[in-house]
Design a protein around this motif. Structure first.
Motif, mmCIF file in Angstrom:
data_model
loop_
_atom_site.group_PDB
_atom_site.id
_atom_site.type_symbol
_atom_site.label_atom_id
_atom_site.label_comp_id
_atom_site.label_asym_id
_atom_site.label_seq_id
_atom_site.Cartn_x
_atom_site.Cartn_y
_atom_site.Cartn_z
ATOM 1 N N GLU A 663 39.516 61.199 89.037
ATOM 2 C CA GLU A 663 40.068 61.779 87.809
ATOM 3 C C GLU A 663 41.294 62.647 88.114
ATOM 4 O O GLU A 663 42.332 62.549 87.452
ATOM 5 C CB GLU A 663 39.005 62.605 87.103
ATOM 6 C CG GLU A 663 39.476 63.215 85.791
ATOM 7 C CD GLU A 663 38.398 64.034 85.113
ATOM 8 O OE1 GLU A 663 38.726 64.739 84.137
ATOM 9 O OE2 GLU A 663 37.231 63.985 85.561
ATOM 10 N N ALA A 664 41.170 63.521 89.148
ATOM 11 C CA ALA A 664 42.297 64.386 89.530
ATOM 12 C C ALA A 664 43.464 63.561 90.043
ATOM 13 O O ALA A 664 44.634 63.876 89.779
ATOM 14 C CB ALA A 664 41.854 65.390 90.584
ATOM 15 N N CYS A 666 44.276 60.444 89.191
ATOM 16 C CA CYS A 666 44.933 59.785 88.053
ATOM 17 C C CYS A 666 45.753 60.790 87.248
ATOM 18 O O CYS A 666 46.887 60.483 86.823
ATOM 19 C CB CYS A 666 43.891 59.125 87.164
ATOM 20 S SG CYS A 666 43.048 57.718 87.926
ATOM 21 N N ARG A 667 45.211 61.982 87.060
ATOM 22 C CA ARG A 667 45.930 62.998 86.307
ATOM 23 C C ARG A 667 47.223 63.396 87.021
ATOM 24 O O ARG A 667 48.292 63.497 86.398
ATOM 25 C CB ARG A 667 45.029 64.229 86.122
ATOM 26 C CG ARG A 667 45.676 65.334 85.278
ATOM 27 C CD ARG A 667 44.730 66.492 85.027
ATOM 28 N NE ARG A 667 44.340 67.157 86.261
ATOM 29 C CZ ARG A 667 43.128 67.074 86.815
ATOM 30 N NH1 ARG A 667 42.176 66.340 86.239
ATOM 31 N NH2 ARG A 667 42.851 67.706 87.936
ATOM 32 N N THR A 668 47.130 63.584 88.342
ATOM 33 C CA THR A 668 48.310 63.948 89.127
ATOM 34 C C THR A 668 49.335 62.827 89.122
ATOM 35 O O THR A 668 50.544 63.073 88.986
ATOM 36 C CB THR A 668 47.901 64.285 90.569
ATOM 37 O OG1 THR A 668 46.903 65.307 90.556
ATOM 38 C CG2 THR A 668 49.100 64.758 91.382
ATOM 39 N N ASN A 670 49.850 60.631 86.815
ATOM 40 C CA ASN A 670 50.505 60.577 85.502
ATOM 41 C C ASN A 670 51.462 61.739 85.284
ATOM 42 O O ASN A 670 52.375 61.660 84.449
ATOM 43 C CB ASN A 670 49.452 60.558 84.398
ATOM 44 C CG ASN A 670 48.643 59.271 84.383
ATOM 45 O OD1 ASN A 670 49.160 58.208 84.732
ATOM 46 N ND2 ASN A 670 47.377 59.350 84.013
ATOM 47 N N GLU A 671 51.262 62.856 86.023
ATOM 48 C CA GLU A 671 52.127 64.030 85.875
ATOM 49 C C GLU A 671 53.369 63.979 86.752
ATOM 50 O O GLU A 671 54.257 64.819 86.615
ATOM 51 C CB GLU A 671 51.330 65.307 86.214
ATOM 52 C CG GLU A 671 50.244 65.648 85.202
ATOM 53 C CD GLU A 671 49.399 66.820 85.660
ATOM 54 O OE1 GLU A 671 49.604 67.276 86.826
ATOM 55 O OE2 GLU A 671 48.532 67.279 84.885
#
Length: 962
Positions: A663-664, A666-668, A670-671
């Motif tokens: 999850e982290a 994928c979030r990173t 996308n950022e």
């Protein structure tokens, strides 16, 4: 006057004064001539306050004589000195400040910060840097805020005083420039006996210091002192000795100079300029006549600017080139004729290249062409070298074209520079063409091409050319040897390396430090650690490059203990100070050991020594904390980075994926403000590692939609995901994609494709890829054997296994799993048992639980259940197989007993799963899963299939034979 601070301060003076300046360090003699009372111990400060009209008058005398900068000094201006003479602290500060303000109103001001008692420089053990800073701090604060144009720390008596003043400038954030000067009675040391070069080195590191000088010293010593100081600084050097009187430190009084008349003093000036001085003048006892003579001598020497340009260029530093450019611009504005302009342009090009300012070197060359200054045989090698070092291939090509146009097509030096350019820019084929067409070659020609091959990762060609050179009768030099030794290191061929190294002695070469570095690296990469270690220990001049080389190789070879010993030697035995390369290896060592304590020590060293701004260091620290399980620390380092590069983001994402935090990750991802191919590969590969195969394929499709072309690494991950999903249509598309975009089919990717097709049930395509492989390691053979096993072709699998043995491939545990599985599926019990027995007896590989599982499965499938039960050990995998055998016979009571035994022993069985591709969509099924939207219809179909199968092929009571 409001002079600028920093390096532009002296630069402005040089520009205004035509590239050099005449200074006068004080006004004592001239003030006395005009009536000042120099017997008063506070004469200088009082004169500034009470007789400012004299100061102005004396300034005019020196300016008229040709001085460019004048220092109005206050000799006894220590606040403690004022107090000792009956003046209060407040009055002393006011007097000091007022004297500075008055001096600033009439000209440049320098605060003379040496009391008479300090000339000996011998303080005793009680005086420390701290006590000196405490002594001088308030005075520096007053001077810095009184409108002074500069602070001159003159006649600095020792290195501890120099260090104290330099630290004060930085601690108090003094915004005005400063310079230091030192005096010497013996031509080597200052008054205390400390080396003048060491003192100069200390103050050179201070950002506020814009120049370093020599004062109150006999003229005969100054040339040598300039040379000593020049070795430790590239800042302007000031010279202002006394011609009339010299200070006697023991008697603490001025005495007449002996043997050096005023005209003799002036005769030294040319020597000082040649040695590297930029400012020439006199101290407080120098008369305007001396200043006038110096100034006149400069003006009568039109070649002085050329000497200054050449001298500054030879130093090759950023600061020295600033002054070289000033002198050059002054020369150009003077419109002098009859002098070698080409030489001056060449000097600047060479200087900028030495300083690493390659773009500036190119600009000077362009200016040379625009101004129609004719180049010579030195111009083109210089500018081609600059282009090579900066990777300016297109510019270099244009320069080569002009060189040919100017008739230098047969000049061996120009052609050698061309070969060097092509080699450095990766165009070694073009370099070879120039080499082959040369009518005359020398050692440099061969060396440039050999180095070009080595740099272009064509190590075999480099070594081959080396031996061709030897056959031509050309013996190598040390540069040639370093290049070819590096090529041998890349090949990892110890025998070849030893043969090459034999020419070190044959050529009569001395093994210098650069060669030792190359040899140590070569032996370590060729696996000869003992020889590398012996060379390292025998080397008396171990430099930082050598330490870094052996350290990085130890880490690369997994020899972490040895690496830490080398690091400990650097830190504890007076070795060279570790740099960022050292720290990268050290951080890597802590990462390999998963030693977060060592990693934190490395991190602390980075912070203490200001290395945290290097991107590579920050990225390595992030990686270290992630691999050591300190994810919070890794995120903290990332958040604190001022310059987050794509590599930084990729390191963080890779760490999240490695730690299972998808999850982290994928979030990173996308950022990210911008991503590269490595970012996509990291995400896709990480999803595959986390068994999220459908997500990996989906992300690959998104990558394609964004127009990003995949590479070999991408396709290895995608092929693995496809294989686990069993999607054969996708597998065929992946193979076509690789062929369409001509992605390199190396051994790793080919192996992944073989495994992919095998898992998708397409053994024919798997073997087609396998048979095209030029090189095959044990993984490739394992994949091919697995392909045969999956289609039940045990005989072919066994044949492949024995063919692999004939090829001499080193076996591992995995290949035995594949071949034993093939024997199980193919009913080849005899072959399977024979191969199983050979594991330990012949190949020295101890069977693991998975191998016993294969044997039990093989025996169970063949109906040899008693033999299978005899092999069963207290292992999880074996219990699962036994449970399956009972289930196959419908003996569910026995199945329940086995599974209850497994539960009591804490043994767990991972649920089975399978997948199928329908109309491009992949459906995965897990044992016990009832959530598929088509679950009801699937179960009805399975029941129908079971009924039809049972009516044709009843399951025998196999277990009755136990």
């Amino acid at each position: 006057m409001g002079l600028k601070s920093g390096s532009t301060f002296l630069g402005d003076f040089l520009r205004q004064c035509g590239g050099y300046a005449v200074i006068d360090g004080g006004l004592g003699t001239e003030l006395e001539r005009h009536g000042a009372d120099l017997n008063d111990p506070l004469w200088s400060a009082k004169c500034l306050v009470s007789s400012s009209h004299l100061i102005r008058r004396v300034h005019l005398d020196y300016l008229e004589a040709g001085a460019s900068i004048i220092i109005s000094s206050s000799y006894q201006a220590t606040l403690q000195g004022f107090e000792a003479k009956g003046i209060s602290r407040e009055e002393g500060e006011a007097l000091l400040k007022r004297s500075v303000e008055i001096a600033s109103s009439v000209g440049s001001y320098g605060a003379y910060l040496a009391d008479g008692s300090e000339y000996s420089g011998i303080y005793g053990d009680a005086v420390t840097v701290k006590t000196l800073k405490d002594f001088h701090r308030r005075r520096v604060q007053v001077l810095a805020n009184s409108g002074a144009d500069l602070i001159a720390f003159e006649t600095t008596p020792n290195k501890i005083e120099a260090q104290a003043y330099a630290e004060l400038l930085e601690e108090e954030a003094v915004s005005i420039p400063a310079w230091f000067s030192f005096s010497s009675k013996d031509g080597t040391n200052v008054a205390s006996g400390d080396s003048i070069a060491e003192c100069a080195s200390i103050v050179d590191s201070c950002n506020q210091v814009v120049g370093i000088g020599i004062n109150c010293t006999s003229p005969r010593y100054i040339e040598g002192l300039i040379q000593s100081i020049r070795k430790v600084t590239s800042k302007p050097i000031l010279v202002y000795p006394n011609s009339g009187e010299t200070y006697d430190g023991e008697k603490k009084e001025w005495v007449a100079s002996r043997g050096v008349a005023e005209e003799d003093f002036v005769s030294y000036v040319d020597k000082w300029c040649d040695a590297g001085a930029s400012f020439i003048g006199g101290c407080c006892r120098t008369t305007p006549n001396t200043i006038r003579a110096i100034s006149k001598g400069f003006n009568q020497d039109p070649g002085f600017l050329g000497k200054l340009i050449a001298k500054c260029s030879e130093l090759g530093s950023y600061n020295s080139m600033e002054y070289a450019q000033i002198a050059f611009d002054s020369f150009c504005s003077s419109n002098e004729e009859g002098y070698d302009n080409t030489y001056k342009f060449n000097s600047l090009i060479k200087g900028y290249s030495l300083a690493g300012l390659f773009y500036d070197a190119v600009l000077i060359y362009v200016r040379m062409v625009v101004e129609c200054v004719e180049p010579d045989g030195y111009t083109f090698p210089l500018i081609l070298s600059a282009c090579a070092k900066d990777g300016r291939f297109c510019t270099g090509i244009q320069v080569m074209g002009l060189a040919l146009k100017w008739g230098f097509g047969d000049d061996v030096f120009v052609l050698n520079s061309g070969i060097h350019l092509y080699g450095e820019c990766g165009e070694v084929g073009k370099a070879r063409k120039v080499f082959d067409k040369m009518s005359e070659r020398n050692l440099v020609s061969w060396t440039c091409l050999i180095c070009g091959y080595a740099k272009s990762e064509k190590a075999e060609e480099a070594v081959s050319l080396f031996f061709e050179m030897i056959e031509e009768g050309v013996m190598p030099n040390s540069v040639t040897m370093v290049c070819v030794i590096s090529a041998c290191a890349e090949l990892g061929d110890l025998g070849l390396a030893e043969r090459v190294c034999g020419y070190i002695g044959k050529a009569g070469l001395k093994v210098n430090s650069v060669m030792v570095n190359a040899l140590v690296d070569m032996y370590m990469k060729c696996g000869s650690m003992d020889k590398a270690k012996m060379l390292f220990e025998e080397c008396s001049d171990r430099n930082l490059v050598l330490y870094n080389s052996i350290l990085s190789n130890y880490v690369r070879n997994g020899m972490i203990r040895e690496a830490l010993e080398v690091l400990g030697e650097m830190l504890s035995c007076g070795g060279p100070r570790p740099d960022r390369v050292t720290l990268l290896s050290s951080i890597s060592a802590s990462t390999e050991m998963a030693d977060v304590f060592l990693g934190k020590q490395c991190h602390a060293y980075v912070l203490r020594n200001g290395l945290e701004n290097w991107d590579s260091i920050g990225n390595a620290i992030i990686d270290m904390y992630m691999k050591c399980g300190s994810q919070e620390w890794a995120c903290r380092i990332f958040d604190q980075m001022s310059n987050k590069t794509v590599v930084s983001w990729n390191s963080l994402i890779a760490g999240f994926l490695r730690n299972g935090d998808v999850e982290a990750a994928c979030r990173t991802f996308n950022e990210m403000p911008e991503s590269d191919l490595v970012s996509w590969n990291t995400m896709i590969g990480g999803l595959v590692q986390q068994s999220m195969f459908e997500d990996a394929i989906h992300l690959f499709r998104v990558m394609q939609n964004e127009g990003i072309k995949a590479d070999r690494v991408t396709m290895v991950s995608v092929a693995s995901a496809c294989g686990y999903l069993g999607a054969n249509d996708l597998a065929k598309w992946i193979y076509n994609y690789i062929e369409k975009y001509e992605i390199c089919l190396d051994m790793q990717l080919s192996t992944a494709l073989v495994d992919m097709f095998a898992r998708c049930g397409d053994s024919a395509s798997a073997m087609k890829v396998f048979n095209k492989m030029k090189e095959r390691d044990v993984s490739a053979w394992t994949a091919a054997i697995g392909a045969m096993a999956m289609e039940g072709n045990g005989k072919q699998a066994v044949e492949l296994f024995y063919e692999m043995l004939r090829e001499g491939v080193e076996l591992d545990q995995v290949v035995f799993v594949a071949v034993l599985t093939a024997c199980s599926h193919g009913g080849l019990v005899g072959e399977g048992m024979e191969i199983f027995a050979s594991m330990k007896e012949i190949h020295g590989i101890s069977p693991q639980i998975v191998h016993y599982g294969c044997i039990v499965d093989m025996l169970g499938r063949a109906g040899l259940l008693k033999e299978a039960v005899n092999i069963i050990k207290n292992k999880a995998g074996i219990h699962v197989l036994l449970s399956n055998i009972y289930a196959l016979g419908g003996k569910w009571t026995d199945v329940a007993k086995v599974r209850m035994s497994m539960k009591e022993r804490g043994i767990k069985k991972n649920p089975g799963s399978s997948s199928i591709e329908v109309n491009g969509n992949i459906h995965e099924f897990t044992s016990g899963d009832e959530f598929h939207p088509e679950h009801t219809h699937i179960c009805l179909m399975l029941d129908e299939m079971n009924c039809r199968i049972n009516s044709l092929y009843p399951i025998p009571e196999l277990l009755e034979r136990i």
